[in-house]
Design a protein around this motif. Structure first.
Motif, PDB file in Angstrom:
ATOM      1  N   SER A  44       7.469  -3.863   0.639  1.00 32.95           N
ATOM      2  CA  SER A  44       6.448  -3.093  -0.070  1.00 32.95           C
ATOM      3  C   SER A  44       5.537  -2.390   0.931  1.00 32.95           C
ATOM      4  O   SER A  44       5.155  -1.223   0.745  1.00 32.95           O
ATOM      5  CB  SER A  44       5.634  -4.010  -0.978  1.00 32.95           C
ATOM      6  OG  SER A  44       4.955  -5.010  -0.232  1.00 32.95           O
ATOM      7  N   LEU A  45       5.208  -3.102   2.022  1.00 32.14           N
ATOM      8  CA  LEU A  45       4.388  -2.500   3.078  1.00 32.14           C
ATOM      9  C   LEU A  45       5.159  -1.393   3.786  1.00 32.14           C
ATOM     10  O   LEU A  45       4.592  -0.352   4.131  1.00 32.14           O
ATOM     11  CB  LEU A  45       3.974  -3.579   4.079  1.00 32.14           C
ATOM     12  CG  LEU A  45       2.937  -3.190   5.136  1.00 32.14           C
ATOM     13  CD1 LEU A  45       1.606  -2.832   4.482  1.00 32.14           C
ATOM     14  CD2 LEU A  45       2.743  -4.331   6.129  1.00 32.14           C
ATOM     15  N   LEU A  46       6.457  -1.606   3.991  1.00 35.34           N
ATOM     16  CA  LEU A  46       7.308  -0.603   4.638  1.00 35.34           C
ATOM     17  C   LEU A  46       7.337   0.682   3.825  1.00 35.34           C
ATOM     18  O   LEU A  46       7.136   1.783   4.371  1.00 35.34           O
ATOM     19  CB  LEU A  46       8.720  -1.168   4.801  1.00 35.34           C
ATOM     20  CG  LEU A  46       9.764  -0.222   5.409  1.00 35.34           C
ATOM     21  CD1 LEU A  46       9.506  -0.021   6.887  1.00 35.34           C
ATOM     22  CD2 LEU A  46      11.176  -0.763   5.191  1.00 35.34           C
ATOM     23  N   ILE A  47       7.552   0.565   2.521  1.00 35.10           N
ATOM     24  CA  ILE A  47       7.635   1.746   1.652  1.00 35.10           C
ATOM     25  C   ILE A  47       6.286   2.430   1.547  1.00 35.10           C
ATOM     26  O   ILE A  47       6.188   3.666   1.639  1.00 35.10           O
ATOM     27  CB  ILE A  47       8.150   1.338   0.255  1.00 35.10           C
ATOM     28  CG1 ILE A  47       9.590   0.836   0.351  1.00 35.10           C
ATOM     29  CG2 ILE A  47       8.060   2.506  -0.715  1.00 35.10           C
ATOM     30  CD1 ILE A  47      10.121   0.229  -0.933  1.00 35.10           C
TER      31      ILE A  47
ATOM     32  N   THR B 210       2.396   7.842   5.592  1.00 39.47           N
ATOM     33  CA  THR B 210       2.611   8.559   6.856  1.00 39.47           C
ATOM     34  C   THR B 210       3.201   9.940   6.609  1.00 39.47           C
ATOM     35  O   THR B 210       2.802  10.918   7.248  1.00 39.47           O
ATOM     36  CB  THR B 210       3.537   7.755   7.784  1.00 39.47           C
ATOM     37  OG1 THR B 210       2.966   6.475   8.053  1.00 39.47           O
ATOM     38  CG2 THR B 210       3.759   8.489   9.097  1.00 39.47           C
ATOM     39  N   ALA B 211       4.157  10.021   5.676  1.00 37.54           N
ATOM     40  CA  ALA B 211       4.771  11.314   5.357  1.00 37.54           C
ATOM     41  C   ALA B 211       3.734  12.290   4.805  1.00 37.54           C
ATOM     42  O   ALA B 211       3.694  13.467   5.200  1.00 37.54           O
ATOM     43  CB  ALA B 211       5.904  11.114   4.349  1.00 37.54           C
ATOM     44  N   ILE B 212       2.874  11.796   3.909  1.00 37.23           N
ATOM     45  CA  ILE B 212       1.824  12.648   3.331  1.00 37.23           C
ATOM     46  C   ILE B 212       0.845  13.097   4.409  1.00 37.23           C
ATOM     47  O   ILE B 212       0.467  14.273   4.468  1.00 37.23           O
ATOM     48  CB  ILE B 212       1.086  11.890   2.209  1.00 37.23           C
ATOM     49  CG1 ILE B 212       2.033  11.619   1.043  1.00 37.23           C
ATOM     50  CG2 ILE B 212      -0.137  12.688   1.731  1.00 37.23           C
ATOM     51  CD1 ILE B 212       1.456  10.694  -0.008  1.00 37.23           C
ATOM     52  N   TYR B 213       0.455  12.160   5.269  1.00 37.64           N
ATOM     53  CA  TYR B 213      -0.502  12.491   6.323  1.00 37.64           C
ATOM     54  C   TYR B 213       0.094  13.487   7.320  1.00 37.64           C
ATOM     55  O   TYR B 213      -0.603  14.367   7.822  1.00 37.64           O
ATOM     56  CB  TYR B 213      -0.922  11.209   7.049  1.00 37.64           C
ATOM     57  CG  TYR B 213      -1.997  11.419   8.088  1.00 37.64           C
ATOM     58  CD1 TYR B 213      -3.329  11.574   7.712  1.00 37.64           C
ATOM     59  CD2 TYR B 213      -1.683  11.480   9.433  1.00 37.64           C
ATOM     60  CE1 TYR B 213      -4.309  11.783   8.665  1.00 37.64           C
ATOM     61  CE2 TYR B 213      -2.664  11.688  10.392  1.00 37.64           C
ATOM     62  CZ  TYR B 213      -3.973  11.831  10.004  1.00 37.64           C
ATOM     63  OH  TYR B 213      -4.944  12.042  10.935  1.00 37.64           O
ATOM     64  N   THR B 214       1.398  13.350   7.586  1.00 36.72           N
ATOM     65  CA  THR B 214       2.055  14.235   8.555  1.00 36.72           C
ATOM     66  C   THR B 214       2.093  15.674   8.073  1.00 36.72           C
ATOM     67  O   THR B 214       1.904  16.611   8.861  1.00 36.72           O
ATOM     68  CB  THR B 214       3.486  13.739   8.836  1.00 36.72           C
ATOM     69  OG1 THR B 214       3.440  12.397   9.353  1.00 36.72           O
ATOM     70  CG2 THR B 214       4.182  14.629   9.862  1.00 36.72           C
TER      71      THR B 214
ATOM     72  N   VAL C 267      -7.080   0.980   2.436  1.00 32.65           N
ATOM     73  CA  VAL C 267      -7.175   0.168   1.214  1.00 32.65           C
ATOM     74  C   VAL C 267      -5.899  -0.635   0.969  1.00 32.65           C
ATOM     75  O   VAL C 267      -5.962  -1.831   0.642  1.00 32.65           O
ATOM     76  CB  VAL C 267      -7.468   1.063  -0.010  1.00 32.65           C
ATOM     77  CG1 VAL C 267      -7.357   0.270  -1.302  1.00 32.65           C
ATOM     78  CG2 VAL C 267      -8.862   1.668   0.111  1.00 32.65           C
ATOM     79  N   LEU C 268      -4.734  -0.019   1.148  1.00 28.29           N
ATOM     80  CA  LEU C 268      -3.474  -0.657   0.804  1.00 28.29           C
ATOM     81  C   LEU C 268      -2.761  -1.312   1.976  1.00 28.29           C
ATOM     82  O   LEU C 268      -2.008  -2.267   1.785  1.00 28.29           O
ATOM     83  CB  LEU C 268      -2.527   0.373   0.154  1.00 28.29           C
ATOM     84  CG  LEU C 268      -3.018   1.053  -1.121  1.00 28.29           C
ATOM     85  CD1 LEU C 268      -1.986   2.048  -1.608  1.00 28.29           C
ATOM     86  CD2 LEU C 268      -3.310   0.010  -2.200  1.00 28.29           C
ATOM     87  N   VAL C 269      -2.966  -0.793   3.180  1.00 27.21           N
ATOM     88  CA  VAL C 269      -2.180  -1.243   4.334  1.00 27.21           C
ATOM     89  C   VAL C 269      -3.001  -2.077   5.301  1.00 27.21           C
ATOM     90  O   VAL C 269      -2.640  -3.214   5.638  1.00 27.21           O
ATOM     91  CB  VAL C 269      -1.566  -0.022   5.080  1.00 27.21           C
ATOM     92  CG1 VAL C 269      -0.833  -0.479   6.335  1.00 27.21           C
ATOM     93  CG2 VAL C 269      -0.634   0.737   4.156  1.00 27.21           C
ATOM     94  N   ASP C 270      -4.104  -1.534   5.769  1.00 30.34           N
ATOM     95  CA  ASP C 270      -4.879  -2.167   6.836  1.00 30.34           C
ATOM     96  C   ASP C 270      -5.349  -3.590   6.517  1.00 30.34           C
ATOM     97  O   ASP C 270      -5.255  -4.462   7.377  1.00 30.34           O
ATOM     98  CB  ASP C 270      -6.077  -1.275   7.194  1.00 30.34           C
ATOM     99  CG  ASP C 270      -6.585  -1.541   8.589  1.00 30.34           C
ATOM    100  OD1 ASP C 270      -5.808  -1.395   9.539  1.00 30.34           O
ATOM    101  OD2 ASP C 270      -7.759  -1.933   8.720  1.00 30.34           O
ATOM    102  N   PRO C 271      -5.866  -3.874   5.304  1.00 33.58           N
ATOM    103  CA  PRO C 271      -6.346  -5.234   5.035  1.00 33.58           C
ATOM    104  C   PRO C 271      -5.265  -6.307   5.173  1.00 33.58           C
ATOM    105  O   PRO C 271      -5.536  -7.418   5.628  1.00 33.58           O
ATOM    106  CB  PRO C 271      -6.849  -5.140   3.588  1.00 33.58           C
ATOM    107  CG  PRO C 271      -7.171  -3.707   3.388  1.00 33.58           C
ATOM    108  CD  PRO C 271      -6.152  -2.971   4.186  1.00 33.58           C
TER     109      PRO C 271
ATOM    110  N   THR D  19       7.191  -3.650  11.302  1.00 37.52           N
ATOM    111  CA  THR D  19       7.341  -2.966  10.017  1.00 37.52           C
ATOM    112  C   THR D  19       6.482  -1.713   9.967  1.00 37.52           C
ATOM    113  O   THR D  19       6.910  -0.653   9.486  1.00 37.52           O
ATOM    114  CB  THR D  19       6.944  -3.900   8.858  1.00 37.52           C
ATOM    115  OG1 THR D  19       7.759  -5.065   8.883  1.00 37.52           O
ATOM    116  CG2 THR D  19       7.116  -3.209   7.512  1.00 37.52           C
ATOM    117  N   MET D  20       5.270  -1.816  10.503  1.00 33.18           N
ATOM    118  CA  MET D  20       4.338  -0.685  10.500  1.00 33.18           C
ATOM    119  C   MET D  20       4.852   0.472  11.359  1.00 33.18           C
ATOM    120  O   MET D  20       4.818   1.634  10.952  1.00 33.18           O
ATOM    121  CB  MET D  20       2.977  -1.147  10.991  1.00 33.18           C
ATOM    122  CG  MET D  20       2.292  -2.164  10.086  1.00 33.18           C
ATOM    123  SD  MET D  20       1.838  -1.476   8.487  1.00 33.18           S
ATOM    124  CE  MET D  20       0.536  -0.355   8.986  1.00 33.18           C
TER     125      MET D  20
END
Length: 274
Positions: free
Chosen positions: A164-167, A173-177, A214-218, A243-244
């Motif tokens: 779930s973290l991978l997806i 990342t794709a959106i930010y890129t 919010v979703l990844v870092d914590p 994974t990150m």
């Protein structure tokens, strides 16, 4: 066109360095858990993220200049030419991420020592940077360059990988890129609303940044705390970190696929706002 080619190569090199820094930033938490300076590691991580975000803002006028240059071409030729240039830049994001992955063990070693020296300098990043830029420290750092080995994966188990973290991180990342690039390309699609489309890049990257924190870092932060408190395993933190960085690589590849559709979405959304 030769002038433009040199410009694209310069922009690509700049963005490649940004993504290499972004990828290496994940090594700070592993280093912090490794040497017991977790709070300092979070501080160093935040500094690197801020530098990366600021650098990403600098790239906006650089990539935007390609749209201005394409203004001398016909509508279709401008779209084709700019798309090719931007895809080359996205490929540079992938190369930068790959370099960050290849040097990841080196970054872990260097950051472990940087955190130790940061404690000596009483938390002064300026003094730390000044010390690290001295010839003696640069030569010492070169001795810690490590070639990636499969032995680094020792202790990492399949069950430690969070898909779930991978997806999630791949999509973010794709959106930010493509956030800036798709907005600029949308400005070519709807030249009558170009300013509105370009300003949408800030909104896209802002949302992507919020989703990261919010979703990844914590999740990664909590696991790092558990390792520091000896309630979690270093191998599990290593698996999540891998994974990150892998999801970052997949995200830059996915960016090639969503680049044009995202531009059309921004163009539609811009018209919807007006």
């Amino acid at each position: 066109m030769e002038y433009v080619t040199e410009r694209v190569l310069f922009i690509s090199l700049f963005i490649m360095i940004i993504h290499c820094i972004d990828t290496s930033a994940y090594a700070t938490r592993l280093s912090g858990a490794r040497v017991g300076y977790l709070a300092s590691a979070f501080s160093l991580f935040n500094v690197m993220v801020i530098v990366s975000r600021m650098s990403n803002m600098i790239q906006q006028p650089l990539t935007g200049s390609l749209v201005d240059i394409a203004g001398d071409l016909s509508y279709i030729d401008a779209l084709v030419w700019v798309e090719h240039q931007y895809r080359f830049i996205i490929a540079a994001c992938t190369v930068g991420t790959v370099l960050g992955i290849l040097f990841f063990p080196t970054f872990i070693s260097l950051f472990s020592r940087a955190l130790f020296h940061l404690s000596i300098e009483r938390g002064s990043i300026v003094r730390l940077i000044r010390k690290c830029l001295t010839p003696s420290y640069i030569l010492r750092a070169c001795k810690h360059i490590t070639v990636p080995r499969f032995s680094y994966l020792k202790g990492v188990k399949f069950k430690h990988i969070s898909f779930s973290l991978l997806i999630t991180n791949t999509l973010i990342t794709a959106i930010y890129t493509v956030g800036v690039l798709s907005s600029l390309f949308a400005a070519l699609l709807i030249p009558q609303h170009a300013s509105t489309a370009i300003m949408a890049s800030g909104l896209i990257n802002g949302v992507a940044t919020i989703l990261i924190f919010v979703l990844v870092d914590p999740k990664v932060a909590i696991l790092a705390d558990e390792v520091s408190n000896r309630k979690g395993s270093y191998a599990q933190l290593k698996a999540v970190t891998l994974t990150m960085i892998v999801s970052r690589l997949l995200g830059t590849i996915l960016a090639q696929i969503i680049f044009v559709p995202a531009a059309y979405y921004v163009a539609w959304f811009t018209k919807f706002l007006l």
